[in-house]
Design a protein around this motif. Structure first.
Motif, PDB file in Angstrom:
ATOM      1  N   GLN A 102       0.827  -1.198   0.000  1.00 17.18           N
ATOM      2  CA  GLN A 102       0.000   0.000   0.000  1.00 17.18           C
ATOM      3  C   GLN A 102       0.870   1.260   0.000  1.00 17.18           C
ATOM      4  O   GLN A 102       0.587   2.229  -0.711  1.00 17.18           O
ATOM      5  CB  GLN A 102      -0.921  -0.002   1.230  1.00 17.18           C
ATOM      6  CG  GLN A 102      -2.035   1.030   1.188  1.00 17.18           C
ATOM      7  CD  GLN A 102      -3.061   0.755   0.095  1.00 17.18           C
ATOM      8  OE1 GLN A 102      -3.460  -0.381  -0.103  1.00 17.18           O
ATOM      9  NE2 GLN A 102      -3.461   1.788  -0.628  1.00 17.18           N
TER      10      GLN A 102
ATOM     11  N   ASP B  83       0.843   4.180  -2.745  1.00 14.18           N
ATOM     12  CA  ASP B  83       0.443   5.532  -2.349  1.00 14.18           C
ATOM     13  C   ASP B  83       1.548   6.554  -2.582  1.00 14.18           C
ATOM     14  O   ASP B  83       1.281   7.695  -2.966  1.00 14.18           O
ATOM     15  CB  ASP B  83       0.039   5.557  -0.867  1.00 14.18           C
ATOM     16  CG  ASP B  83      -1.270   4.820  -0.604  1.00 14.18           C
ATOM     17  OD1 ASP B  83      -1.997   4.539  -1.575  1.00 14.18           O
ATOM     18  OD2 ASP B  83      -1.555   4.520   0.571  1.00 14.18           O
TER      19      ASP B  83
ATOM     20  N   LEU C 253      -2.240  12.897   0.820  1.00 17.90           N
ATOM     21  CA  LEU C 253      -2.767  11.561   1.056  1.00 17.90           C
ATOM     22  C   LEU C 253      -4.067  11.658   1.832  1.00 17.90           C
ATOM     23  O   LEU C 253      -4.296  12.608   2.579  1.00 17.90           O
ATOM     24  CB  LEU C 253      -1.767  10.714   1.846  1.00 17.90           C
ATOM     25  CG  LEU C 253      -0.467  10.344   1.128  1.00 17.90           C
ATOM     26  CD1 LEU C 253       0.487   9.675   2.105  1.00 17.90           C
ATOM     27  CD2 LEU C 253      -0.742   9.405  -0.049  1.00 17.90           C
TER      28      LEU C 253
ATOM     29  N   SER D 109      -5.579   7.280   5.636  1.00 18.43           N
ATOM     30  CA  SER D 109      -4.795   6.199   5.040  1.00 18.43           C
ATOM     31  C   SER D 109      -3.693   5.714   5.980  1.00 18.43           C
ATOM     32  O   SER D 109      -3.113   6.485   6.749  1.00 18.43           O
ATOM     33  CB  SER D 109      -4.180   6.655   3.714  1.00 18.43           C
ATOM     34  OG  SER D 109      -3.087   7.519   3.949  1.00 18.43           O
TER      35      SER D 109
ATOM     36  N   THR E 131      -0.804   4.678   5.064  1.00 13.01           N
ATOM     37  CA  THR E 131       0.474   5.226   4.605  1.00 13.01           C
ATOM     38  C   THR E 131       0.775   6.549   5.295  1.00 13.01           C
ATOM     39  O   THR E 131       1.873   6.761   5.823  1.00 13.01           O
ATOM     40  CB  THR E 131       0.445   5.422   3.074  1.00 13.01           C
ATOM     41  OG1 THR E 131       0.252   4.156   2.454  1.00 13.01           O
ATOM     42  CG2 THR E 131       1.738   6.039   2.588  1.00 13.01           C
TER      43      THR E 131
END
Length: 595
Positions: A377, A381, A508, A512, A514
């Motif tokens: 992921q 991302d 982002l 998320s 990330t």
């Protein structure tokens, strides 16, 4: 399902209101219950000894559980009621009729009546509810009665009978509670305008009613009818103070299937809600492993066909978050607002929570799979050429240019590797110059790693915007590492992610994983750097206070602090105590300096 997996399910339940269902080894439904907090309530079954014999037997038989999340405790109560009626589990009190909860009915007739009922008759009338409290309905009906002049009689007010003069006004008319539609003293259009406003009030929309009453109040006031204006003002105050809570159940939504999907790189999660006569009677979520990077639409179409066959659903209409093709004879609706939209959002919420619970379970039972998913992921991302298994983050710390230091923190597989954290004293930069300081520490860090032939990170994170990022980039270029290591900057204000040679930052999703890992890196670097900076400032303050005394050097300072532990104790020490440590000459100077 084994007890181990059952324990895992319990541990990963959400702290949300909802309904839980217990199943035995043959996947037969044993019990349906509601909870204000699913995790706390379900955990209580397995954490204590139960006095009641039937409860002990129930707990022994449980092999798996399922749950549905709803917005409020009231909705959990309603859903529990529907599921008990539908499946009649062995350990639940049986609910054999449909009269458990009351509704508000707007009757399908000329000059509609509004009243409370426990019977839902499909004659075109409108039903609102069900309500879990009769008191709530009575309060709402009293509010409506106080605001509007609605008839309470059960006469058939057809145009023919009213015109023929069959009826006479009753006491309610003389009390001012009714305007006499039975004698044609109120027009049908005026009456229906009231019904439309009442309909909105029941749904929780007070805007039109408040606007109407305010306009009427101002009109009465301008005509000097102050008593009438005061009555309207009181109605406005009642209306403003009343709050109605709507439920997810709507009797107009009948014989419908609801589907939604949430997906990531490797898996998709499809939730299914089945509605009958406006109530949720079934809820189910499945996990689908992707094979060929299928789209959400492809997976949802596949899941809809499979689940409708599996649960023998013949509903003529389905609600989905986007258009799908599921064959002829089935109406597909993509709701945009209102109750239909809310029921799709509820389905999506259940799919998201199911996905989160799966992640929690995987983290416990299969940490390698969890790590690989996170790394995949992050790679996607952050637009990286490879998974960032080894990440390093840099942060500068200085206050008004004093004691400048920097910190480097290391994450491996998305987790802190604290033994590899490093501090740096800034050596070549004079004054508070963050850019030059960043350039120095990045060069020192990676020149040393190259000399010692250590593994380089896949990603470097710089705490700061374009300026700090470009400074770090200069050091990587001098070392010939640009292109070999990915590097990004994260700015504090709006959490912008900056890339080399790209003036436009990337943002982002705030939720998320990330971004959460990048924020964790940044926060760790800041914490680690600040801690070191404080220690250095404290030591500098101590050393400078003692070293300012004539004849006292660093060696003497070390001797004093070893013995007395702090400057305060040195200041309070007697001349004899100081003499015992550093001799009479220095002791005399120190004692005189502090006294």
């Amino acid at each position: 399902m084994s007890e181990t997996n059952l324990d895992l399910q319990v541990k990963t339940l959400p702290d949300s209101p909802g309904v839980y269902q217990f199943y035995d080894k043959d996947d037969k439904l044993l019990y349906v219950g509601k909870a204000k907090n699913l995790k706390r309530r379900v955990s209580s079954y397995f954490q204590k000894t139960h006095d009641h014999g039937k409860t002990r037997v129930l707990v022994k038989k449980i092999r798996s559980l399922r749950h549905v999340v709803v917005p409020t405790e009231t909705d959990a109560l309603l859903l529990e009621n529907n599921l008990i009626k539908k499946y009649q589990p062995r350990y639940n009190v049986m609910l054999k009729d449909d009269k458990t909860y009351p509704w508000i009915c707007i009757k399908n007739e000329r000059f509609p009546r509004i009243f409370q009922t426990r019977r839902v008759i499909r004659d075109g009338s409108e039903y609102f509810g069900p309500y879990t409290s009769v008191k709530t309905i009575r309060t709402l009906l009293d509010l409506i009665k106080g605001l509007y002049s609605i008839r309470t009689c059960n006469y058939d007010l057809s145009a023919e009978k009213v015109s023929s003069g069959k009826y006479r006004v009753c006491l309610e008319y003389h009390l001012g509670n009714c305007l006499g539609p039975c004698e044609n003293l109120q027009s049908e259009a005026a009456y229906n305008r009231q019904i439309e406003e009442i309909r909105k009030i029941i749904k929780g929309d007070f805007k039109d009613s408040l606007g109407h009453f305010r306009k009427l109040m101002n009109s009465y006031a301008s005509e000097m009818r102050f008593e009438d204006a005061q009555k309207i003002k009181e109605k406005i105050e009642v209306l403003e103070n009343y709050q109605v809570k709507s439920t997810v159940v709507n009797p107009k939504i009948s014989n419908v299937d609801v589907f939604s999907i949430i997906s990531d790189e490797g898996f998709a999660y499809v939730n299914f809600l089945q509605l009958s006569y406006g109530a949720i009677i079934r809820a189910h979520t499945v996990e689908i492993k992707k094979k060929l990077d299928e789209s959400d639409r492809e997976l949802l179409e596949l899941a809809i066909t499979d689940m409708r066959r599996k649960f023998h659903s013949n509903s003529p209409e389905i609600y989905t978050p986007f258009p799908v093709e599921v064959g002829e004879g089935i109406k597909v609706t993509v709701p945009k607002l209102g109750d239909k939209k809310r029921i799709v959002e509820l389905s999506e919420r259940n799919a998201k929570l199911y996905r989160q619970e799966k992640f929690k379970q995987i983290r416990i039972t299969d940490p390698d799979r969890h790590t690989k998913r996170i790394m995949e992921q992050m790679k996607k991302d952050l637009r990286l050429p490879f998974e960032p298994r080894h990440i390093e983050c840099f942060d500068n710390s200085n206050i008004q240019g004093t004691n400048p230091v920097a910190a480097c923190v290391v994450f491996r597989d998305g987790k802190p590797a604290k033994k590899e954290y490093r501090h740096f004293n800034i050596k070549t930069v004079e004054g508070p110059d963050d850019y030059a300081s960043m350039e120095e520490v990045v060069h020192r860090r990676y020149s040393r790693m190259l000399e010692e032939d250590l593994d380089l990170p896949q990603l470097i994170v710089i705490d700061g915007g374009k300026g700090q990022l470009n400074s770090a980039l200069k050091s990587l270029e001098r070392l010939g590492l640009r292109g070999r290591i990915a590097i990004i900057g994260i700015a504090k204000r709006l959490e912008e992610i900056y890339y080399p040679d790209d003036p436009v930052p990337m943002y982002l999703d705030k939720r998320s994983e990330t971004l959460k890992i990048v924020q964790h890196l940044r926060n760790e670097a800041h914490r680690f750097g600040i801690t070191f900076h404080r220690k250095k400032r404290a030591k500098a303050a101590i050393d400078s206070e003692l070293e300012r005394i004539d004849g006292v050097g660093s060696k003497t300072v070390a001797q004093l602090l070893t013995k007395f532990k702090s400057v305060k104790r040195v200041r309070e020490a007697s001349l004899e105590s100081l003499t015992a440590v550093v001799g009479p000459s220095k002791a005399s100077k120190i004692y005189k300096a502090f006294h």
